[in-house]
Write an enzyme that holds these catalytic residues in place. Sequence first.
Site, PDB file in Angstrom:
ATOM      1  N   HIS A 366       1.931  56.864 -29.758  1.00 11.57           N
ATOM      2  CA  HIS A 366       0.940  57.192 -28.393  1.00 11.57           C
ATOM      3  C   HIS A 366       1.197  58.776 -27.407  1.00 11.57           C
ATOM      4  O   HIS A 366       0.345  59.616 -26.491  1.00 11.57           O
ATOM      5  CB  HIS A 366       1.401  55.880 -26.850  1.00 11.57           C
ATOM      6  CG  HIS A 366       0.117  55.099 -27.029  1.00 11.57           C
ATOM      7  ND1 HIS A 366      -0.285  54.977 -25.815  1.00 11.57           N
ATOM      8  CD2 HIS A 366      -0.806  54.773 -27.711  1.00 11.57           C
ATOM      9  CE1 HIS A 366      -1.835  53.879 -26.280  1.00 11.57           C
ATOM     10  NE2 HIS A 366      -2.254  54.303 -26.974  1.00 11.57           N
ATOM     11  N   ARG A 473      -8.666  55.187 -23.727  1.00 12.36           N
ATOM     12  CA  ARG A 473      -7.477  54.006 -23.956  1.00 12.36           C
ATOM     13  C   ARG A 473      -7.117  53.502 -22.693  1.00 12.36           C
ATOM     14  O   ARG A 473      -6.028  54.120 -21.945  1.00 12.36           O
ATOM     15  CB  ARG A 473      -6.762  54.430 -24.611  1.00 12.36           C
ATOM     16  CG  ARG A 473      -6.601  54.954 -25.753  1.00 12.36           C
ATOM     17  CD  ARG A 473      -6.338  56.119 -26.627  1.00 12.36           C
ATOM     18  NE  ARG A 473      -6.085  55.709 -28.240  1.00 12.36           N
ATOM     19  CZ  ARG A 473      -5.854  56.746 -28.879  1.00 12.36           C
ATOM     20  NH1 ARG A 473      -6.569  57.916 -28.353  1.00 12.36           N
ATOM     21  NH2 ARG A 473      -5.975  57.055 -30.107  1.00 12.36           N
ATOM     22  N   ARG A 509     -11.945  51.194 -23.738  1.00 15.86           N
ATOM     23  CA  ARG A 509     -11.493  50.631 -24.858  1.00 15.86           C
ATOM     24  C   ARG A 509     -11.036  49.067 -24.015  1.00 15.86           C
ATOM     25  O   ARG A 509     -10.454  49.673 -23.324  1.00 15.86           O
ATOM     26  CB  ARG A 509     -10.649  51.058 -25.939  1.00 15.86           C
ATOM     27  CG  ARG A 509     -10.155  49.813 -27.232  1.00 15.86           C
ATOM     28  CD  ARG A 509      -9.757  50.125 -27.503  1.00 15.86           C
ATOM     29  NE  ARG A 509      -7.922  51.202 -27.414  1.00 15.86           N
ATOM     30  CZ  ARG A 509      -7.253  51.813 -28.150  1.00 15.86           C
ATOM     31  NH1 ARG A 509      -8.109  52.331 -29.007  1.00 15.86           N
ATOM     32  NH2 ARG A 509      -6.729  52.267 -27.790  1.00 15.86           N
ATOM     33  N   GLU A 607     -11.332  48.840 -37.725  1.00 19.58           N
ATOM     34  CA  GLU A 607      -9.407  50.031 -38.379  1.00 19.58           C
ATOM     35  C   GLU A 607      -8.774  48.734 -38.935  1.00 19.58           C
ATOM     36  O   GLU A 607      -7.843  49.019 -39.132  1.00 19.58           O
ATOM     37  CB  GLU A 607      -8.291  50.168 -36.687  1.00 19.58           C
ATOM     38  CG  GLU A 607      -8.567  49.403 -35.201  1.00 19.58           C
ATOM     39  CD  GLU A 607      -8.510  49.357 -34.412  1.00 19.58           C
ATOM     40  OE1 GLU A 607      -7.859  50.518 -33.789  1.00 19.58           O
ATOM     41  OE2 GLU A 607      -8.640  49.021 -32.935  1.00 19.58           O
ATOM     42  N   ASN A 630      -6.727  55.867 -37.896  1.00 19.13           N
ATOM     43  CA  ASN A 630      -5.481  55.392 -36.891  1.00 19.13           C
ATOM     44  C   ASN A 630      -4.736  54.863 -37.646  1.00 19.13           C
ATOM     45  O   ASN A 630      -4.079  54.789 -38.656  1.00 19.13           O
ATOM     46  CB  ASN A 630      -4.670  56.234 -35.786  1.00 19.13           C
ATOM     47  CG  ASN A 630      -5.427  57.651 -35.626  1.00 19.13           C
ATOM     48  OD1 ASN A 630      -5.690  58.431 -35.896  1.00 19.13           O
ATOM     49  ND2 ASN A 630      -5.766  57.313 -33.907  1.00 19.13           N
ATOM     50  N   ASP A 631      -5.701  53.403 -37.194  1.00 23.35           N
ATOM     51  CA  ASP A 631      -5.285  52.007 -38.112  1.00 23.35           C
ATOM     52  C   ASP A 631      -5.840  51.744 -39.276  1.00 23.35           C
ATOM     53  O   ASP A 631      -4.674  51.204 -39.813  1.00 23.35           O
ATOM     54  CB  ASP A 631      -4.957  51.259 -36.485  1.00 23.35           C
ATOM     55  CG  ASP A 631      -4.519  50.812 -35.459  1.00 23.35           C
ATOM     56  OD1 ASP A 631      -3.120  50.859 -35.865  1.00 23.35           O
ATOM     57  OD2 ASP A 631      -4.860  50.903 -34.421  1.00 23.35           O
ATOM     58  N   CYS A 678     -12.857  57.445 -33.197  1.00 24.36           N
ATOM     59  CA  CYS A 678     -12.343  58.459 -32.511  1.00 24.36           C
ATOM     60  C   CYS A 678     -11.332  58.424 -33.225  1.00 24.36           C
ATOM     61  O   CYS A 678     -10.156  57.962 -32.492  1.00 24.36           O
ATOM     62  CB  CYS A 678     -12.199  57.278 -31.331  1.00 24.36           C
ATOM     63  SG  CYS A 678     -12.592  55.732 -31.638  1.00 24.36           S
TER      64      CYS A 678
HETATM   65  C1  PEP Z   1      -7.443  54.522 -34.239  1.00 27.75           C
HETATM   66  O1  PEP Z   1      -6.552  53.509 -34.306  1.00 27.75           O
HETATM   67  O2  PEP Z   1      -7.889  55.101 -34.814  1.00 27.75           O
HETATM   68  C2  PEP Z   1      -7.241  54.488 -32.840  1.00 27.75           C
HETATM   69  C3  PEP Z   1      -9.011  55.580 -32.145  1.00 27.75           C
HETATM   70  O3  PEP Z   1      -6.645  54.183 -31.350  1.00 27.75           O
HETATM   71  P1  PEP Z   1      -5.422  53.817 -31.111  1.00 27.75           P
HETATM   72  O4  PEP Z   1      -5.182  55.548 -32.174  1.00 27.75           O
HETATM   73  O5  PEP Z   1      -5.685  53.505 -30.035  1.00 27.75           O
HETATM   74  O6  PEP Z   1      -4.673  52.707 -31.971  1.00 27.75           O
HETATM   75 MG    MG Z   2      -6.011  51.626 -32.660  1.00 30.62          MG
END
Ligand code: PEP
Ligand code: MG
Length: 770
Positions: A366, A473, A509, A607, A630-631, A678
């Site tokens: 984060h 977020r 979100r 994700e 990302n996830d 995203c």
């Molecule tokens: C992701 O997982 O790509 C995402 C945008 O959410 P976060 O990075 O907040 O988990």
């Molecule tokens: Mg995520």
Amino acid sequence: MAMLSILRSLVQEVNSARDLQEALDIIVSRVQKAMGTEVCSVYLLDPGSNRYLLMATEGLYRKAVGQVSLGYSEGLVGLVGSREEPLNLEDAPSHPRYRYFPETGEERFRSFLGVPIIHHRRVLGVLVVQQRESSRCFDEGEEAFLVTVSAQLAGVIAHSEATGAISGMSLTGEEAHDVSFNGVPGAPGVAIGNSVVVYPAADLDVVPEKPADDIDRELELFRGAVKAVREDIERVAKRLASQLRPEEQALFDVYLRMLGDEALPGEVANRIREGIWAPGALKQVVQQYVRHFEMMDDHYLQERAVDVRDLGRRLLSHLQEGEQRHLEYPEHTVLVSEELTPAMLGEVPKGRLVGLVSVKGSSNSHVAILARAMGVPTVMGLVDIPVNQLDGKELIVDGFEGQIFASPSEDLRAFYQAICDEEDELVRGLEALRDKPSETTDGHRLSLLVNTGLMTDVVRSLSHGAEGIGLYRTEVPFMIKDRFPSEQEQREYYREQLEAFAPNPVTMRSLDVGGDKSLTYFPIHEENPFLGWRGIRVTLDHPEIFLVQVRAMLKASEGLNNLQIMLPMISNVSEVEESLHLIYRVYHEVREEGYDIHMPKVGVMVEIPAAVYQIRELADRVDFLSVGSNDLTQYLLAVDRNNPRVAQLYHSYHPAVLQALVRIAQDAHAVGKPVGICGELAGDPGGALLLMAMGYDSLSMNAASLPKVKSVIRSVSREWAIQLLEDVLLLDSPHVIKSCVDLALRNAGFGRYLRPGKSTTAALAEQAVS
Ligand code: PEP
Ligand code: MG
């Protein structure tokens, strides 16, 4: 068992050594004794000269230490290092690679066992035992023992080597410049500044050692803390008296006894009198107690270590309350911590923060996401860095490469200053693009949106020409508080975001906590947090949190009508249905209260791999989809996005990830629903090209990336991007795919958007050293 306990105490002793030399001396003397051999020596590879230096020995002539050295592939030591495996010889002198050094008195020894010391794939040195008699060949058990010792000690050696290096000393004791440490890139850019080390509250492990400014004052502070902790414990004991059995109550007596003047406090006071500040003295005594208890064979006594640690934390937290450490932030502050938190960033006065360095975490933590939003160059995951030593040092943070440099030379500083200036120029040039559409040369349009969390992001993104928010977020405003924000507070945060972009869409979100994102006031402790209670799973289990949040969002949207709601971590359709049900309920209630609002569009984040295979079923139930790459990358590759040890395996250009992304876009469009992305991949110029080619309708990214992505999109045709995509989908290696995309960008004239080549910086650093 005997082996294990020898190992355990060896590791503990080495861990508490003052410096590298002491650590190595302990190793050779203990190993020599434990194995009953005549010689034990450690050779370390000096990165400056690329030679193995004899650093410590038991059995060879002491005067050879620091004198004898071997070339990288010279002698048996060089052979062990370059082959990266043990070498066990009965008659070493007859081996063709044997080298003889009269200074060591070595001719008397025949059998030789050498094992490499390797840390994170890097050969640090070689550990050797030798024996006079050739009849005494080292057996398999001894070999296994030495391998175990070396594997356990590699981390400690790497750590103490780094400590020496930071204080400006090379292995040979010469002055060292441009000492570099490798982590992973957290936020792009380069910073030159002075470091300020911050540490989380009440964590003894990260308390720095430093002298007391005023011994009496430290003693007084410490006595106050002991008194306060005593009172706390007495109060807790009394409160629990009716609920505990008498034998459990006795636990508190143990605590109180440990707090008696004769026990722990007495020892801490003695150390303070020796001139150490109270938290440092406390840390030393607690660590000594803990080591002592942990070495006990009795399970009950081992458990006491936990109590001591707990007491230590309690005392520390009172000490820190008694005297809040007053930090001075220099003009160009590089914030350094074991684990940076968003709150730490918030404490630096405006305009002074130039760079960030965090031992824990990786590019998707984060804090890295926040850093990118704020445009602060960041390096994460510097595994072996002795953080406390960095305080006040001049540092260069290379957020392109994920490298930092301590004690920079003139040349290196000038090199990096030039990169800083170039970046500034690039950003200024791109501002001209603000009001131009993001459209390819053959007329294909897609929306470029921004990811936000703080109001700072909003301000930056407006000046960069974002067409809306693709991901707000909401956990970010939750993270900077010390309790859940009220409905009214949430409403204010949300209104700011909605107003800034109206009439463009703002996608909020629902709270995504769990995994790596924790709220101090709502801690979640799990063995496997990323596979546990996070995202929608938490909020569906706590409808009171979800309902308040949705209510605040809806009320905030009154009169603007640009709200979209997005659900994180969806793994099945019933989670979507339950969430929709709650959202409808709130919608009707809020309308009945008289608010003039519209039903927001609702979307699902993709994700989790399971969602990839249910795109149509999910898309049928909602208005839009958004991929959280990302996830998705972390779950497809089974690579923790925050674990620096596996950061090299985390690759969004992995063919499996690209194939999943292609499929998601196709399936969503097949049922007529828009799909965006995203995750961080959207803000990578090469990644953005591939996603545009796949047909993604919108790309949402951090504000700093937006102008670069826009200028790339505006300079190519979609047809060209589709060809590039088709080419890379035939490749099977993430690295080859990355190089292929980089090459295409270079050929299209965007070489300057790629980070400066590692070879350039490495060559310059080398040049500066020599
Ligand atoms: C992701 O997982 O790509 C995402 C945008 O959410 P976060 O990075 O907040 O988990
Ligand atoms: Mg995520």
